[in-house]
Every structure is written in structure tokens, then in C-alpha cells.
Design an enzyme around this catalytic site. Sequence first.
Site, PDB file in Angstrom:
ATOM      1  N   ASP A  37       7.971   0.859   4.779  1.00  0.00           N
ATOM      2  CA  ASP A  37       8.129   1.524   3.484  1.00  0.00           C
ATOM      3  C   ASP A  37       7.560   2.928   3.626  1.00  0.00           C
ATOM      4  OD1 ASP A  37       8.550   1.987   0.710  1.00  0.00           O
ATOM      5  OD2 ASP A  37       6.490   1.406   0.264  1.00  0.00           O
ATOM      6  N   SER A  38       7.852   3.777   2.664  1.00  0.00           N
ATOM      7  CA  SER A  38       7.285   5.123   2.660  1.00  0.00           C
ATOM      8  C   SER A  38       5.771   5.078   2.470  1.00  0.00           C
ATOM      9  CB  SER A  38       7.897   5.923   1.518  1.00  0.00           C
ATOM     10  OG  SER A  38       7.586   5.292   0.287  1.00  0.00           O
ATOM     11  N   CYS A  80      11.876  -0.702   1.003  1.00  0.00           N
ATOM     12  CA  CYS A  80      11.894   0.558   0.248  1.00  0.00           C
ATOM     13  C   CYS A  80      13.300   0.752  -0.298  1.00  0.00           C
ATOM     14  CB  CYS A  80      11.526   1.693   1.202  1.00  0.00           C
ATOM     15  SG  CYS A  80      11.621   3.344   0.506  1.00  0.00           S
ATOM     16  N   GLU A 107      -0.148   6.026  -4.120  1.00  0.00           N
ATOM     17  CA  GLU A 107      -0.610   6.338  -2.761  1.00  0.00           C
ATOM     18  C   GLU A 107      -2.025   6.927  -2.774  1.00  0.00           C
ATOM     19  OE1 GLU A 107       0.770   5.734   0.285  1.00  0.00           O
ATOM     20  OE2 GLU A 107       2.334   4.599  -0.722  1.00  0.00           O
ATOM     21  N   CYS A 125      11.873   0.370  -7.385  1.00  0.00           N
ATOM     22  CA  CYS A 125      11.065   0.973  -6.319  1.00  0.00           C
ATOM     23  C   CYS A 125      10.007  -0.059  -5.962  1.00  0.00           C
ATOM     24  CB  CYS A 125      10.424   2.262  -6.830  1.00  0.00           C
ATOM     25  SG  CYS A 125       9.163   2.945  -5.740  1.00  0.00           S
ATOM     26  N   HIS A 158       7.123   0.185  -4.935  1.00  0.00           N
ATOM     27  CA  HIS A 158       5.754   0.496  -5.374  1.00  0.00           C
ATOM     28  C   HIS A 158       5.478  -0.014  -6.799  1.00  0.00           C
ATOM     29  CE1 HIS A 158       5.591   3.309  -2.004  1.00  0.00           C
ATOM     30  NE2 HIS A 158       4.337   3.622  -2.305  1.00  0.00           N
TER      31      HIS A 158
END
Length: 260
Positions: A12-13, A75, A152, A184, A186
Site C-alpha cells: 500500500d502507499s 490500495c 500517516e 481507500c 486507509h
Amino acid sequence: MDKSSNPIGLFDSGVGGTSIWKEIHSLLPDEDTIYLADSRNAPYGQKTKEEIIELSFKNTEFLLEQNCKIIVVACNTATTNAIKELRSKYSVPFIGIEPAIKPAAMRTKTQTIGILATKGTLNSELFHKAVLTYSNINIIEQVGFGLVSLIEDGKLESAEMTNLLGEYLTPMIKANIDYLVLGCSHYPYLVPQIKKILPDSIKIIDSGEAVAKQTQKVLEEYKLLNKSGKKGRQVFYTNSNPAVLQNILDNKYEAEKMDF
Ligand code: DGL
């Protein structure tokens, strides 16, 4: 050669794809997994398609060097922009994750659903195609500007987060949505904050469970399921601050800093 005991690779990012990892680990506890958080390059959502493809290639190559038998693109942004290119470049099976519009569109009673995702996902061709299938439904799209960066930075419960969520969700409530799709990986970490804003009548849907089931199905098809009966080994790598990744995993696992 029998690859069934090789690990499942996920990328994932950043730390968000661990929401997908959790579902996979809970369904397939015997599998070894390697999770890659490309947090140094987060967020992917504002990058060009070409940049997202390049980063996805880089992450895949790292996971293939670790002998992963399957790659889960944990992601939405990387899936909707790069899954076609990944599948044509590498022979390993890929599992992608896309916003769960279908279950929301099938169940809505108000004929209106909301989707919160990154700009990269909402602008992608794959997402546009999916939306066209449900032209009878009113789909309210909202880019979650700033949300990934706050996660993040470990600022899940900050006032900034509450303000942004209020700004993004209030118009959806006014438009009478009855389903909110989290597009998403996240965003499942924001569910407690989102629930404080949404009335109870609005249901929240994400793709985690469906992705875990799909991973199991594809592993079965390729005869890659680990049947050792032993508990799998879980490895987490990040190219940024390991503490943020460990925190999101409730400090139950160690994360290692790695250059990739
Ligand atoms: N977890 C990624 C997704 O599912 C976040 C993308 C980003 O880094 O902007 O889209």
C-alpha cells in the site's frame, strides 16, 4: 515447484492497507505474509497514473524478491490505476481492491450513496466504468483530501481530522445517502470518527472482507493455499517511521525500516 508455503505479499502507499491485511490474516491465519508500507511516497492519491504504475512496479519487485506467491494490491489508488499494467508485466497472480459500490448500489433504499476515496481512484478509468453500471443510482463522490496524510502522521483523532470529515460528509448526509462506501484502504481506521458524524441510519461499507475471500479463492484455484496447519509468520516493512505502522497494528507486531 510447490510454492504453497511461500508468503502472501501486500503493498500500500502506507499503513492503511493493514486494514486489508487484518482481514486476510484473520481468514487465513496459517499463511505467512509480508506487508510493504510505501509511506515515504504517500499519498499516492495525488500522483499521476504513470507515477502510480512506477511505484506499484517497484513494490511488486521487492515482494517478488522475497518469493511472494501472490500479490495483494492493498490500495484502491494503485489498483484502479495500475492493476492492468501489473498483470501484464508479472506472471504472479494479483488481487486488487476497488471501492465496494456494488453492494451499496444493490441495497440502497434512498437511491443515493456516497463514496469517499482519493482523487486518483475517483479519476481512474476503472472507477468510471464501475459507476456507469449504476447510472440509475445517485452516487455522490468526494475526494478525501488530506485524510491519508493525517493517518500517516498518526493524527487519527485530531481536530483537523474531525473538521475534514465533517466538511466531506455533511453534504452527503444532506443529500440523503443511506450507504457510505470507503474507497481507500486507509479509511476503515476512521470509522469511529465517521460514526460520530453520520446518523445511525447510514451504513458504512468497505472492501476488506471481500478482498480476503477473493484472496482465499484465488489461492485455492492456483493450489497455493498453505495447508501446513502451522501459524503463519507476519512481516511488516516500511520505508518511513516504523512507530506509525506499529501503532496502527496496536503494537502487536514489530515493523522494520527498509529501503525500497
Ligand atoms: N490506501 C490508499 C488507497 O486505498 C491510499 C492512497 C493514497 O496514498 O493516497 O487508495
